[in-house]
Design an enzyme around this catalytic site. Structure first.
Site, PDB file in Angstrom:
ATOM      1  N   GLY A 195      74.107 103.545  50.435  1.00  9.54           N
ATOM      2  CA  GLY A 195      73.754 102.306  51.105  1.00  9.54           C
ATOM      3  C   GLY A 195      74.432 102.188  52.451  1.00  9.54           C
ATOM      4  N   PRO A 196      73.902 101.328  53.320  1.00 11.31           N
ATOM      5  CG  PRO A 196      72.428  99.909  54.410  1.00 11.31           C
ATOM      6  CD  PRO A 196      72.768 100.431  53.074  1.00 11.31           C
ATOM      7  N   PRO A 197      76.701 100.756  55.622  1.00  8.53           N
ATOM      8  CG  PRO A 197      77.619 101.494  57.624  1.00  8.53           C
ATOM      9  CD  PRO A 197      76.331 101.347  56.906  1.00  8.53           C
ATOM     10  N   GLY A 198      79.160  98.420  54.562  1.00  8.85           N
ATOM     11  CA  GLY A 198      79.428  97.005  54.345  1.00  8.85           C
ATOM     12  C   GLY A 198      78.551  96.331  53.323  1.00  8.85           C
ATOM     13  CB  THR A 199      75.549  97.248  51.475  1.00  7.46           C
ATOM     14  OG1 THR A 199      75.833  98.631  51.382  1.00  7.46           O
ATOM     15  CG2 THR A 199      74.657  96.994  52.661  1.00  7.46           C
ATOM     16  CB  THR A 202      84.324 100.253  48.526  1.00  5.79           C
ATOM     17  OG1 THR A 202      83.909 101.225  49.474  1.00  5.79           O
ATOM     18  CG2 THR A 202      85.723 100.553  48.078  1.00  5.79           C
ATOM     19  CG  HIS A 417      66.664  86.708  82.032  1.00  5.04           C
ATOM     20  ND1 HIS A 417      66.359  87.909  82.620  1.00  5.04           N
ATOM     21  CD2 HIS A 417      66.928  86.984  80.737  1.00  5.04           C
ATOM     22  CE1 HIS A 417      66.437  88.874  81.725  1.00  5.04           C
ATOM     23  NE2 HIS A 417      66.780  88.325  80.556  1.00  5.04           N
ATOM     24  CD  GLU A 418      68.819  84.541  78.225  1.00  9.30           C
ATOM     25  OE1 GLU A 418      68.092  84.699  77.233  1.00  9.30           O
ATOM     26  OE2 GLU A 418      69.491  85.460  78.735  1.00  9.30           O
ATOM     27  CG  ASP A 493      66.182  91.613  78.150  1.00  4.96           C
ATOM     28  OD1 ASP A 493      66.849  91.521  77.108  1.00  4.96           O
ATOM     29  OD2 ASP A 493      66.147  90.749  79.041  1.00  4.96           O
TER      30      ASP A 493
HETATM   31  P1  ADP Z   1      80.929  99.574  51.751  1.00  6.79           P
HETATM   32  O1  ADP Z   1      81.888 100.301  50.888  1.00  6.79           O
HETATM   33  O2  ADP Z   1      79.532  99.601  51.223  1.00  6.79           O
HETATM   34  O3  ADP Z   1      80.974  99.936  53.186  1.00  6.79           O
HETATM   35  P2  ADP Z   1      82.507  97.365  50.919  1.00  6.79           P
HETATM   36  O4  ADP Z   1      82.340  97.494  49.449  1.00  6.79           O
HETATM   37  O5  ADP Z   1      83.786  97.805  51.481  1.00  6.79           O
HETATM   38  O6  ADP Z   1      81.308  98.046  51.694  1.00  6.79           O
HETATM   39  O7  ADP Z   1      82.230  95.856  51.292  1.00  6.79           O
HETATM   40  C1  ADP Z   1      82.971  95.175  52.247  1.00  6.79           C
HETATM   41  C2  ADP Z   1      83.193  93.747  51.812  1.00  6.79           C
HETATM   42  O8  ADP Z   1      81.971  93.008  51.884  1.00  6.79           O
HETATM   43  C3  ADP Z   1      83.622  93.646  50.365  1.00  6.79           C
HETATM   44  O9  ADP Z   1      85.009  93.636  50.291  1.00  6.79           O
HETATM   45  C4  ADP Z   1      83.062  92.331  49.916  1.00  6.79           C
HETATM   46  O10 ADP Z   1      84.007  91.302  50.107  1.00  6.79           O
HETATM   47  C5  ADP Z   1      81.896  92.083  50.830  1.00  6.79           C
HETATM   48  N1  ADP Z   1      80.642  92.298  50.111  1.00  6.79           N
HETATM   49  C6  ADP Z   1      79.712  93.221  50.383  1.00  6.79           C
HETATM   50  N2  ADP Z   1      78.670  93.141  49.541  1.00  6.79           N
HETATM   51  C7  ADP Z   1      78.949  92.125  48.688  1.00  6.79           C
HETATM   52  C8  ADP Z   1      78.257  91.544  47.573  1.00  6.79           C
HETATM   53  N3  ADP Z   1      77.066  91.985  47.169  1.00  6.79           N
HETATM   54  N4  ADP Z   1      78.848  90.521  46.926  1.00  6.79           N
HETATM   55  C9  ADP Z   1      80.049  90.061  47.324  1.00  6.79           C
HETATM   56  N5  ADP Z   1      80.750  90.565  48.349  1.00  6.79           N
HETATM   57  C10 ADP Z   1      80.215  91.583  49.052  1.00  6.79           C
HETATM   58 ZN    ZN Z   2      67.065  89.055  78.661  1.00  5.29          ZN
HETATM   59 MG    MG Z   3      83.282 101.640  51.444  1.00  4.67          MG
END
Ligand code: ADP
Ligand code: ZN
Ligand code: MG
Length: 595
Positions: A195-199, A202, A417-418, A493
């Site tokens: 999955g993408p980062p931050g999803t 971990t 512009h905006e 843009d």
């Molecule tokens: P990854 O490992 O996919 O890059 P992490 O697991 O480190 O992302 O997620 C980063 C933080 O985002 C987690 O510590 C959590 O607090 C928050 N987070 C991400 N997805 C969720 C989710 N589905 N539910 C609750 N918290 C989430």
């Molecule tokens: Zn613009």
């Molecule tokens: Mg991670």
């Protein structure tokens, strides 16, 4: 042990310094005896001026009643009595060594011994410490979560029902293997979280650890990689051995792509060490007998670069896809991250979820944290909706730069512009509704127009793309229309518009002339959407056709934007005037202009 030896060394140094210092200072503190002849002392004794006489070997020191000291030497064979000094006349004390004169001698012997000894001792300990370190080198630094310390569970992970289900099965396998074995099912060896980062990959793995009730070894793949070749492989061996000893157990390798890259591609430098480490992982996973109840979990955001050998059945044969959260999942994530925060009653999680399309769980967590910080800064007792909105803008558009003051002229240009963007966006059917227009600098931009989709979208049509390009060109067109001049403000843009047009032609098969074919092989990451390089796999003839088609799309979209703005020039001026005055226009106020 190391600590103790270092302390001992410090103590030795301090003692040496203290002794040297004392020997330098002490003579000047004691009043120095005055050297005289023995007859002088006899005279003083007879005159009853002496309070004390001390004898050390041949040295006689007389302390007078006025505290003055006299010193003299007697002959070795003679005693004090021979000089007529007797205990009834004066207080006599005898010591066998002259303390003052002996100290320097002791020093001159002891000091070098101490210094050399201390130095050797220190060196020895250092060397031993290094040895001990070298012995530890091949050991993995995996963190172990014991079944007892439960921290994260599936309740802390919002959404992802399918992924959780899949992982729950894995946990079940470990807890009651017979149930599955009776039906002839084999325990999966590896589970890959993609999955993408931050999803929350971990996070999910940690939740599995919490749920499993078995030892959970967690390590980041980058920790396998060291300066020395072979260390990574040794660590893999050690880690798997540890896990097997503790079976049933789960072994989690985070950021798998750090070592799991395809071998021998040369991409990012073919790395001997990484290959060896990867090979060792493959070997270890093959070495699992069916009885070994160890499951390997790994996480990556780059499944496209992973070595195919890792993905074949019998290794990471289970794949759990984790996507960017959808609307309801975003709401659930926001709620999880507001659990420990006092929220005001006006907070509308559904609305926030709608405003944060495309953001990951980590972004949402960040937004809630920013909102808390903004609220604390203003000494609020609870977090209000307004603070969350400010946090969303900060995370999505960059921090406000109020210190960047625009001149009146620049502000006017940027306002036109905006509003150009906003008007085209409002009046073309393929564009998302306008949420906010602003001429306050944010990040790199002088101003911004923020449109928000009404719902999460997964499919884009040709018409929608073209309208989007028109909106992107709206700023440039507005500037040209009003000033008959363009500025650098439209740079990003234009870049984005060109990228969309190019992808329409070369990737999405949206050009009639080119047809449904992908041109230009790209080294592209599926999730990051970032191109690393492009292979030109088409003829020069095709290349000029591609260019023509891209030009055509841009040109048509530009014409459309011009049409809209020329037709609504009075409205453009009216909205711009308001924007210059108020600096931001929110969607309800913007809508009023169209009634
Ligand atoms: P990854 O490992 O996919 O890059 P992490 O697991 O480190 O992302 O997620 C980063 C933080 O985002 C987690 O510590 C959590 O607090 C928050 N987070 C991400 N997805 C969720 C989710 N589905 N539910 C609750 N918290 C989430
Ligand atoms: Zn613009
Ligand atoms: Mg991670």
């Amino acid at each position: 042990m190391n600590k103790i030896s270092r302390n001992v060394f410090y103590i030795i140094v301090i003692v040496i310094i203290a002794l040297v210092g004392w020997s330098l200072i002490s003579p000047s503190i004691n009043n120095q005896p005055q050297q005289t002849g023995i007859s002088q002392i006899i005279e003083q004794v007879n005159a009853n001026n002496v309070s004390q006489i001390s004898v050390a070997d041949n040295q006689i020191t007389a302390t007078l009643k006025n505290n003055q000291k006299l010193q003299a030497y007697k002959e070795t064979s003679a005693s004090l009595k021979d000089y007529g000094i007797t205990p009834d006349k004066v207080n006599i004390s005898v010591s066998n060594s002259a303390a003052n004169s002996a100290w320097p001698t002791i020093f001159s012997v002891l000091l070098p011994i101490l210094v050399i000894g201390g130095f050797l001792f220190f060196m020895l300990r250092q060397a031993q410490g290094g040895n001990a370190k070298a012995m530890n080198f091949g050991q993995s630094k995996a963190r172990l979560f014991e079944p007892g310390d439960k921290k994260t569970t599936f309740a802390d992970v919002a959404g992802m029902e399918e992924s959780k289900q899949e992982l729950y099965e894995v946990v079940e396998f470990l807890k009651s293997p017979t149930k599955f074995k009776n039906l002839g099912a084999e325990i999966p060896k590896g589970v890959l979280l993609i999955g993408p980062p931050g999803t929350g990959k971990t996070l999910l793995a940690r939740a599995v650890a919490g749920e499993a009730g078995v030892p959970f070894f967690s390590i980041s793949a980058s920790e396998f990689v060291e300066m020395f070749v072979g260390v990574g492989a040794a660590r893999v061996r050690d880690l798997f051995a540890k896990a097997k000893r503790n079976a049933p157990a789960i072994l989690f390798i985070d950021e798998m792509d750090a070592i799991g890259r395809q071998r021998g591609t040369g991409l990012g430098g073919s790395h001997d060490e990484r290959e060896q480490t990867l090979n060792q992982i493959l070997v270890e996973m093959d070495g699992f007998e069916t009885e070994t109840r160890v499951i390997v979990m790994a996480a990556t955001n780059r499944p496209d670069v992973l070595d195919p050998a890792l993905l074949r059945p019998g290794r990471f044969d289970r794949r759990v896809m984790i996507d960017q959260p959808d609307l309801t999942e975003r709401e659930a994530i926001l709620k999880i991250h507001s659990r420990n925060k006092p929220m005001n009653s006006d907070v509308d999680f559904a609305k926030i979820a709608r405003q944060t399309a495309g953001l990951s769980g980590a972004d949402l967590k960040n937004i809630m944290n920013e909102a808390a910080i903004l609220s604390a800064r203003e000494n609020l007792k609870t977090i209000h909706q307004a603070k969350i909105s400010a946090a969303i803008e900060k995370v999505m558009l960059g921090p406000e730069r109020k210190s960047r003051i625009l001149s009146a002229k620049e502000k006017e240009i940027s306002a036109y512009h905006e509003v150009g963007h906003a008007l085209v966006g409002k009046l073309l059917p393929g564009c998302d509704p306008i949420h906010k227009i602003s001429v306050i600098s944010r990040g790199m931009a002088l101003g911004f127009t923020w449109s928000l989709p009404e719902e999460d979208k997964h499919l884009y049509s040709r018409a929608k793309f073209k309208d989007e390009i028109s909106q992107l060109l709206g700023g440039w067109v507005a500037e040209k229309l009003i000033y008959n001049e363009v500025t650098t403000g439209a740079q990003s843009d234009l870049k984005r518009a060109t990228k969309i047009a190019r992808d329409m032609v070369m990737v999405y098969g949206m050009s009639d002339k080119i047809g449904p074919i992908v041109l230009g092989e790209r080294e592209e990451t599926v999730f990051l959407g970032r191109e690393i390089g492009e292979h030109k796999n088409y003829s020069n003839e095709k290349a000029s056709q591609i260019d023509e088609e891209i030009f055509k799309i841009i040109h048509e979209s530009q014409k459309k934007a011009e049409e809209v703005l020329i037709k609504n020039k009075t409205l453009l001026k009216k909205i711009t005037e308001t924007l210059i005055k108020k600096e931001t226009i929110e969607s309800p106020e913007f809508e009023k202009f169209f009634k």
